[in-house]
Scaffold this motif. Structure first.
Motif, PDB file in Angstrom:
ATOM      1  N   ASN A 621      -6.190   4.483  14.098  1.00 22.46           N
ATOM      2  CA  ASN A 621      -5.559   5.532  14.489  1.00 22.46           C
ATOM      3  C   ASN A 621      -4.114   5.346  14.598  1.00 22.46           C
ATOM      4  O   ASN A 621      -3.020   6.188  14.732  1.00 22.46           O
ATOM      5  N   LEU A 622      -3.527   3.964  15.293  1.00 22.68           N
ATOM      6  CA  LEU A 622      -2.410   3.142  15.654  1.00 22.68           C
ATOM      7  C   LEU A 622      -1.472   2.917  14.057  1.00 22.68           C
ATOM      8  O   LEU A 622      -0.412   3.063  13.960  1.00 22.68           O
ATOM      9  N   SER A 623      -1.826   2.816  13.479  1.00 19.25           N
ATOM     10  CA  SER A 623      -1.519   2.557  12.335  1.00 19.25           C
ATOM     11  C   SER A 623      -1.136   4.092  11.491  1.00 19.25           C
ATOM     12  O   SER A 623      -0.099   4.038  10.936  1.00 19.25           O
ATOM     13  N   VAL A 624      -1.562   4.764  11.609  1.00 13.70           N
ATOM     14  CA  VAL A 624      -0.955   6.202  10.646  1.00 13.70           C
ATOM     15  C   VAL A 624       0.038   6.830  11.512  1.00 13.70           C
ATOM     16  O   VAL A 624       1.185   6.595  11.529  1.00 13.70           O
ATOM     17  N   GLU A 625      -0.220   6.415  12.912  1.00 12.46           N
ATOM     18  CA  GLU A 625       0.818   6.402  14.587  1.00 12.46           C
ATOM     19  C   GLU A 625       1.950   5.890  13.871  1.00 12.46           C
ATOM     20  O   GLU A 625       3.075   6.814  14.170  1.00 12.46           O
ATOM     21  N   ALA A 626       1.792   5.202  13.890  1.00 13.83           N
ATOM     22  CA  ALA A 626       3.519   4.321  13.577  1.00 13.83           C
ATOM     23  C   ALA A 626       3.752   4.232  11.879  1.00 13.83           C
ATOM     24  O   ALA A 626       4.393   3.823  12.467  1.00 13.83           O
ATOM     25  N   ASP A 627       2.957   5.220  11.208  1.00 13.22           N
ATOM     26  CA  ASP A 627       3.851   5.157   9.750  1.00 13.22           C
ATOM     27  C   ASP A 627       3.820   3.801   9.629  1.00 13.22           C
ATOM     28  O   ASP A 627       4.696   2.656   9.063  1.00 13.22           O
ATOM     29  N   VAL A 628       2.840   3.116   9.602  1.00 13.18           N
ATOM     30  CA  VAL A 628       2.480   2.162   9.246  1.00 13.18           C
ATOM     31  C   VAL A 628       2.716   1.770   6.822  1.00 13.18           C
ATOM     32  O   VAL A 628       1.786   2.245   6.534  1.00 13.18           O
ATOM     33  N   VAL A 629       3.405   1.700   5.943  1.00 13.16           N
ATOM     34  CA  VAL A 629       3.823   0.934   4.697  1.00 13.16           C
ATOM     35  C   VAL A 629       3.167   0.110   4.715  1.00 13.16           C
ATOM     36  O   VAL A 629       4.340  -0.850   4.822  1.00 13.16           O
ATOM     37  N   LEU A 630       2.550   0.007   3.266  1.00 18.04           N
ATOM     38  CA  LEU A 630       2.715  -1.634   2.819  1.00 18.04           C
ATOM     39  C   LEU A 630       3.938  -0.984   1.328  1.00 18.04           C
ATOM     40  O   LEU A 630       3.683  -0.128   0.515  1.00 18.04           O
ATOM     41  N   ALA A 631       3.761  -1.952   1.163  1.00 18.10           N
ATOM     42  CA  ALA A 631       5.143  -2.206  -0.290  1.00 18.10           C
ATOM     43  C   ALA A 631       4.768  -1.534  -1.170  1.00 18.10           C
ATOM     44  O   ALA A 631       5.454  -0.748  -2.008  1.00 18.10           O
ATOM     45  N   ASN A 632       3.174  -1.933  -1.882  1.00 15.06           N
ATOM     46  CA  ASN A 632       2.464  -1.587  -3.205  1.00 15.06           C
ATOM     47  C   ASN A 632       2.217   0.012  -3.171  1.00 15.06           C
ATOM     48  O   ASN A 632       2.212   0.798  -4.028  1.00 15.06           O
ATOM     49  N   GLN A 633       2.189   0.588  -1.613  1.00  9.63           N
ATOM     50  CA  GLN A 633       1.940   2.210  -1.246  1.00  9.63           C
ATOM     51  C   GLN A 633       4.034   2.890  -1.419  1.00  9.63           C
ATOM     52  O   GLN A 633       3.751   4.146  -2.144  1.00  9.63           O
ATOM     53  N   ALA A 634       4.447   2.486  -1.482  1.00 14.09           N
ATOM     54  CA  ALA A 634       5.926   2.458  -1.143  1.00 14.09           C
ATOM     55  C   ALA A 634       6.108   3.029  -2.835  1.00 14.09           C
ATOM     56  O   ALA A 634       6.745   3.912  -3.118  1.00 14.09           O
ATOM     57  N   GLN A 635       5.876   2.413  -3.275  1.00 16.02           N
ATOM     58  CA  GLN A 635       6.190   2.163  -4.324  1.00 16.02           C
ATOM     59  C   GLN A 635       5.686   3.087  -5.789  1.00 16.02           C
ATOM     60  O   GLN A 635       6.147   4.011  -6.340  1.00 16.02           O
TER      61      GLN A 635
END
Length: 635
Positions: A621-635
């Protein structure tokens, strides 16, 4: 996942500290290893960026941990390198998520809690107690200051507080404990028919055609390992120490020069009363805190008991209950202002109000013990060993550089090393990649033996196979891996084919017997055949040692008997035997038989297990709230 999480949770604090004192540039530092420059981040946790350099360092640290854990058994082939890299990135992300939550929610570790952790780290102990010199030297050797280390431990404790706030507060319903007891203490009444593979394997006939076909399809199973014979030369500190024979005068002179090494450090024991006032307080609130501290000091000056006032008024939750006791204080363990004040006090004396980053302190020096030099007679054996170590170490490091140079300068022989340094060339034969004897017990040695450059006829580099133990080796003889001819492995091939065919026969026979059982024939009736053995086991538990593990696991995976009719299942055992299991009765454990101790043990286990699941969900949940973004997802 839960097993990995369990290790991660229970060992979090210990792991952080271990890494801090064993690996430079710790994985769990508070800053990135690099600011990234123009490099694109591989992951972002809120505003915090993680770069490839961070992941690379975390990966190297993890590999170092694995090498330490597995020792000579370590091999890169044992682990999926990409999986370790992904794990390293996940750890960095999770650590940052927790760190941000700890800072946001205001978790605080008291000075006493930090001191307790540091003073109980075995690496900092000498003669069974915390040693200031060892502490400082070890940190200095790893490029760490005492202040940085104290703050890292403090942050680690605060992370542990966050984890325990989830793990330690998870509640388990009494009905869950009862259900857990019913399942874990369940018994199952079983019988089984056993068809032994040995009863048919010798009757199986194998044709030459079958032998050739199996051999052709499974040649990888019949390869002889590559093997080498080597000569090597060794430079070992322990050997050099055995050559040192000091006189009594030399030992006494060494003792006088190194008196500090034979000195038992004194200590200071302190207590304090803390009125917390962090940097973000408004001026008015800070003045109120200062006034409260002045009031406490006034009461002390009027004769009130220090410990009683600490219990009543100190805001350091870690020491208040113990009357403000901070235990043993050594240099570098507290802030500069605190320690400066402590140094100015006499035993039993109480300070004025002192301000630090944590607030307002009133400090009491409870006791002070001076350093004490141990007499020579009490440490003569230690003096002798240290003298030998000093002399041998100096010689070792003088020789080590030349040792490596000679190996490089003379790549086709070890004799120049032996001649110049007075060392002996030794031999070892029959080394394979899995050897565990002689110097080949070292993974580094085995890797060097089969190194392409060494196989080409050159000396190896100087290999550090232990603390102050170097080896250089070269190949005398090498036999490459090869498929053995059928004539050399015919017996093995024939046995393998026989087992395969015997297993087919047994499986078919077992299927026929199972068909009869399901049609109403009793298991006792089918056991009259000489090649079918009936085992009437009766009730078994999940951890019964009298039944093969595979068969026991299959028995507890079977559906319950219904309408008074038993359940049946085929089970192929690890040795090739085939069993038909009859399950006639399932009896759950009786929760009323639990002792209070057992109930509490079950409760703790289930609470921990449930808490770990909740922790995993919280971090997700913290990863969602903190807006965790991986480079491969961002691409």
């Amino acid at each position: 996942m839960l097993d990995r999480l369990r290790v991660h949770v229970k060992g979090w604090l210990g792991m952080v500290i271990l890494i801090m004192i064993s690996i430079p540039f710790a994985l769990f530092g508070l800053q990135n290893y690099t600011n990234g420059g123009s490099e694109k981040a591989v992951a972002e946790v809120g505003d915090y960026k993680i770069y490839q350099a961070d992941v690379n360092q975390a990966y190297q640290n993890r590999v170092a941990q694995l090498k330490e854990q597995y020792g000579d058994q370590y091999s890169a082939d044992l682990f999926n390198q990409e999986a370790i890299r992904q794990e390293s990135l996940n750890r960095l992300i999770q650590e940052q998520l927790v760190l941000q939550t700890v800072n946001k929610d205001g978790y605080v570790a008291s000075n006493k809690a930090v001191l307790d952790v540091i003073s109980n780290i075995d690496a900092f102990h000498k003669d069974g107690r915390f040693d200031k010199t060892t502490y400082e030297q070890l940190l200095q050797a790893r490029g760490l200051t005492t202040t940085d280390f104290v703050e890292t431990v403090r942050a680690s404790i605060e992370r542990e507080q966050f984890i325990n706030s989830i793990i330690g507060t998870t509640l388990v319903d009494e009905s869950e404990i009862d259900e857990f007891h019913r399942l874990t203490n369940q018994t199952r009444d079983i019988k089984y028919l056993l068809l032994r593979i040995s009863s048919v394997v010798n009757e199986v006939v194998v044709t030459d055609e079958e032998l050739n076909e199996h051999y052709s399809q499974n040649k990888l199973l019949y390869r002889s390992p590559e093997e080498a014979s080597i000569e090597y030369i060794s430079l070992n500190l322990s050997d050099l120490m055995s050559e040192v024979s000091p006189s009594k005068d030399e030992l006494l002179a060494f003792y006088e020069r190194e008196r500090q090494s034979f000195t038992v450090s004194g200590h200071r024991r302190a207590s304090h009363i803390l009125i917390e006032a962090t940097a973000d307080l408004a001026d008015a609130e800070r003045e109120e805190k200062r006034a409260k501290a002045d009031m406490v000091l006034s009461r002390l000056n009027k004769g009130e008991n220090f410990a009683s006032l600490a219990k009543e008024l100190s805001e350091d939750i870690g020491s208040a209950e113990s009357g403000g006791d901070l235990g043993i204080i050594t240099d570098g363990m507290m802030g500069a202002e605190f320690e400066k004040t402590l140094d100015s006090l006499e035993e039993g004396e109480v300070s004025n109000v002192v301000q630090t980053q944590y607030g307002f302190h009133i400090i009491k020096l409870v006791s002070k013990e001076a350093d004490k030099v141990q007499p020579y007679e009490a440490v003569e054996e230690t003096v002798t060993e240290l003298f030998k170590l000093n002399v041998a170490s100096e010689r070792f490091y003088q020789l080590a550089e030349r040792f490596a140079e000679l190996a490089f300068e003379n790549p086709d022989s070890l004799n120049p090393i032996a001649d110049e340094l007075g060392l002996t060339v030794e031999q070892q034969t029959g080394i394979t990649r899995t050897s565990d004897e002689g110097i080949a017990a070292s993974t580094k040695v085995r890797q060097a033996v089969f190194n392409e450059d060494v196989l080409a006829g050159n000396n190896s580099d100087a290999i550090e196979i232990g603390s102050e133990h170097l080896v250089v080796l070269r190949i005398n003889d090498y036999v490459p891996e090869a498929t053995m001819p059928l004539t050399a492995v015919k017996d093995r091939v024939e046995l393998s084919v026989k087992k395969d065919k015997a297993n087919e026969l047994l499986t078919q026979k077992a299927a026929d017997l199972l068909s009869q059982l399901t049609s109403g024939v009793t298991i006792n009736t089918l056991s009259t055949s000489d090649d079918v053995l009936l085992e009437d086991i009766g009730p078994v538990t999940r951890h019964d040692k009298s039944v093969p593990v595979k068969l026991l696991n299959d028995a507890f995976s079977m559906s319950h008997p219904t309408q008074g009719k038993p359940s049946f299942k085929l089970s192929t055992l690890d040795n090739g035997d085939v069993a038909i299991i009859e399950l006639s009765k399932v009896t759950d454990g009786d929760p009323t038989e639990m002792t209070e101790t057992s109930r509490q043990t079950f409760k703790q286990f289930l609470s921990r297990l449930t808490g770990e699941v909740m922790l995993a969900a919280t971090i997700e949940n913290l990863s969602v709230e903190a807006d965790v973004v991986l480079a491969n997802q961002a691409q």
